[in-house]
Design a protein around this motif. Structure first.
Motif, PDB file in Angstrom:
ATOM      1  N   VAL A  50      43.045  -5.272  27.406  1.00  0.00           N
ATOM      2  CA  VAL A  50      42.733  -6.061  28.597  1.00  0.00           C
ATOM      3  C   VAL A  50      42.924  -7.547  28.332  1.00  0.00           C
ATOM      4  O   VAL A  50      42.820  -8.018  27.197  1.00  0.00           O
ATOM      5  N   PHE A  51      43.207  -8.248  29.412  1.00  0.00           N
ATOM      6  CA  PHE A  51      43.118  -9.706  29.454  1.00  0.00           C
ATOM      7  C   PHE A  51      41.784 -10.030  30.106  1.00  0.00           C
ATOM      8  O   PHE A  51      41.402  -9.400  31.102  1.00  0.00           O
ATOM      9  N   PHE A  52      41.077 -11.012  29.575  1.00  0.00           N
ATOM     10  CA  PHE A  52      39.796 -11.436  30.141  1.00  0.00           C
ATOM     11  C   PHE A  52      39.765 -12.955  30.180  1.00  0.00           C
ATOM     12  O   PHE A  52      40.162 -13.607  29.218  1.00  0.00           O
ATOM     13  N   TRP A  53      39.305 -13.527  31.310  1.00  0.00           N
ATOM     14  CA  TRP A  53      39.091 -14.974  31.378  1.00  0.00           C
ATOM     15  C   TRP A  53      37.996 -15.265  32.391  1.00  0.00           C
ATOM     16  O   TRP A  53      37.649 -14.428  33.211  1.00  0.00           O
ATOM     17  N   GLN A  54      37.447 -16.467  32.290  1.00  0.00           N
ATOM     18  CA  GLN A  54      36.426 -16.924  33.223  1.00  0.00           C
ATOM     19  C   GLN A  54      36.901 -18.197  33.905  1.00  0.00           C
ATOM     20  O   GLN A  54      37.456 -19.089  33.255  1.00  0.00           O
ATOM     21  N   ALA A  55      36.651 -18.266  35.197  1.00  0.00           N
ATOM     22  CA  ALA A  55      36.955 -19.469  35.968  1.00  0.00           C
ATOM     23  C   ALA A  55      35.797 -20.453  35.835  1.00  0.00           C
ATOM     24  O   ALA A  55      34.703 -20.095  35.394  1.00  0.00           O
ATOM     25  N   ASP A  56      36.042 -21.683  36.232  1.00  0.00           N
ATOM     26  CA  ASP A  56      35.015 -22.727  36.129  1.00  0.00           C
ATOM     27  C   ASP A  56      33.770 -22.420  36.951  1.00  0.00           C
ATOM     28  O   ASP A  56      32.686 -22.890  36.624  1.00  0.00           O
ATOM     29  N   ASP A  57      33.911 -21.617  38.014  1.00  0.00           N
ATOM     30  CA  ASP A  57      32.755 -21.289  38.850  1.00  0.00           C
ATOM     31  C   ASP A  57      31.950 -20.103  38.314  1.00  0.00           C
ATOM     32  O   ASP A  57      31.032 -19.633  38.966  1.00  0.00           O
ATOM     33  N   GLY A  58      32.300 -19.618  37.110  1.00  0.00           N
ATOM     34  CA  GLY A  58      31.563 -18.522  36.489  1.00  0.00           C
ATOM     35  C   GLY A  58      32.103 -17.145  36.805  1.00  0.00           C
ATOM     36  O   GLY A  58      31.572 -16.146  36.331  1.00  0.00           O
ATOM     37  N   CYS A  59      33.153 -17.071  37.587  1.00  0.00           N
ATOM     38  CA  CYS A  59      33.759 -15.791  37.905  1.00  0.00           C
ATOM     39  C   CYS A  59      34.512 -15.269  36.689  1.00  0.00           C
ATOM     40  O   CYS A  59      35.241 -16.011  36.028  1.00  0.00           O
ATOM     41  N   SER A  60      34.344 -13.991  36.399  1.00  0.00           N
ATOM     42  CA  SER A  60      35.045 -13.338  35.298  1.00  0.00           C
ATOM     43  C   SER A  60      36.138 -12.442  35.856  1.00  0.00           C
ATOM     44  O   SER A  60      35.957 -11.790  36.889  1.00  0.00           O
ATOM     45  N   PHE A  61      37.266 -12.408  35.167  1.00  0.00           N
ATOM     46  CA  PHE A  61      38.420 -11.600  35.563  1.00  0.00           C
ATOM     47  C   PHE A  61      38.785 -10.666  34.419  1.00  0.00           C
ATOM     48  O   PHE A  61      38.762 -11.075  33.261  1.00  0.00           O
ATOM     49  N   VAL A  62      39.158  -9.438  34.769  1.00  0.00           N
ATOM     50  CA  VAL A  62      39.636  -8.479  33.787  1.00  0.00           C
ATOM     51  C   VAL A  62      40.884  -7.809  34.347  1.00  0.00           C
ATOM     52  O   VAL A  62      40.869  -7.318  35.479  1.00  0.00           O
ATOM     53  N   LEU A  63      41.966  -7.833  33.572  1.00  0.00           N
ATOM     54  CA  LEU A  63      43.179  -7.088  33.899  1.00  0.00           C
ATOM     55  C   LEU A  63      43.363  -6.049  32.810  1.00  0.00           C
ATOM     56  O   LEU A  63      43.478  -6.385  31.631  1.00  0.00           O
ATOM     57  N   PHE A  64      43.358  -4.787  33.201  1.00  0.00           N
ATOM     58  CA  PHE A  64      43.494  -3.658  32.281  1.00  0.00           C
ATOM     59  C   PHE A  64      44.946  -3.214  32.231  1.00  0.00           C
ATOM     60  O   PHE A  64      45.571  -3.035  33.282  1.00  0.00           O
ATOM     61  N   LYS A  65      45.473  -2.991  31.050  1.00  0.00           N
ATOM     62  CA  LYS A  65      46.769  -2.339  30.910  1.00  0.00           C
ATOM     63  C   LYS A  65      46.471  -0.856  30.744  1.00  0.00           C
ATOM     64  O   LYS A  65      45.868  -0.441  29.757  1.00  0.00           O
ATOM     65  N   THR A  66      46.897  -0.044  31.721  1.00  0.00           N
ATOM     66  CA  THR A  66      46.546   1.372  31.716  1.00  0.00           C
ATOM     67  C   THR A  66      47.713   2.271  31.328  1.00  0.00           C
ATOM     68  O   THR A  66      47.568   3.486  31.280  1.00  0.00           O
ATOM     69  N   GLY A  67      48.854   1.666  31.062  1.00  0.00           N
ATOM     70  CA  GLY A  67      50.040   2.421  30.658  1.00  0.00           C
ATOM     71  C   GLY A  67      51.227   1.482  30.595  1.00  0.00           C
ATOM     72  O   GLY A  67      51.098   0.279  30.827  1.00  0.00           O
TER      73      GLY A  67
END
Length: 120
Positions: A50-67
């Motif tokens: 996965v890629f994980f990052w947080q925005a300045d407003d505290g939002c977290s993002f996750v992008l999963f590679k599933t294949g």
């Protein structure tokens, strides 16, 4: 059970470029692994990069590679309330990343009252 391939240099470049365009600066993201069910009926979990990052407003993002060329995404402010784009899986990483960034931007605008609520 087939394993999910690791994140490639090209995929890193796609995320770096997309986040740089969105935030106007060099992105800070992390690579990690997550154990998820690839299909609702699966009894076993599959480890996905996965890629994980947080925005300045505290939002977290996750992008999963599933294949190979298969991706899922979500964002959240609190772990118990995860949101997505309404599309279960993408076959294009750039499209997936742009879609989740747009979904979060729309959600934030709606919360501020800048957009009408999509709910009932």
């Amino acid at each position: 059970m087939a394993s999910v391939p690791d994140i490639t240099d090209t995929e890193r470049w796609v995320i770096q470029t997309t986040l740089r365009e969105r935030y106007g600066r060099e992105p800070a993201y992390q690579l990690a692994d997550a154990d998820i069910r690839l299909h609702a009926a699966d009894r076993e979990l599959t480890t996905c990069p996965v890629f994980f990052w947080q925005a300045d407003d505290g939002c977290s993002f996750v992008l999963f590679k599933t294949g190979e060329q298969h991706y899922r995404c979500q964002f959240f402010y609190k772990p118990y309330k995860q949101m997505g784009t309404g599309i279960e899986e993408y076959d294009d990483l750039a499209e997936c990343a742009v879609a989740i960034l747009q979904a979060q931007a729309d959600y934030a605008a709606e919360q501020r009252g800048d957009l009408p609520s999509a709910g009932p």
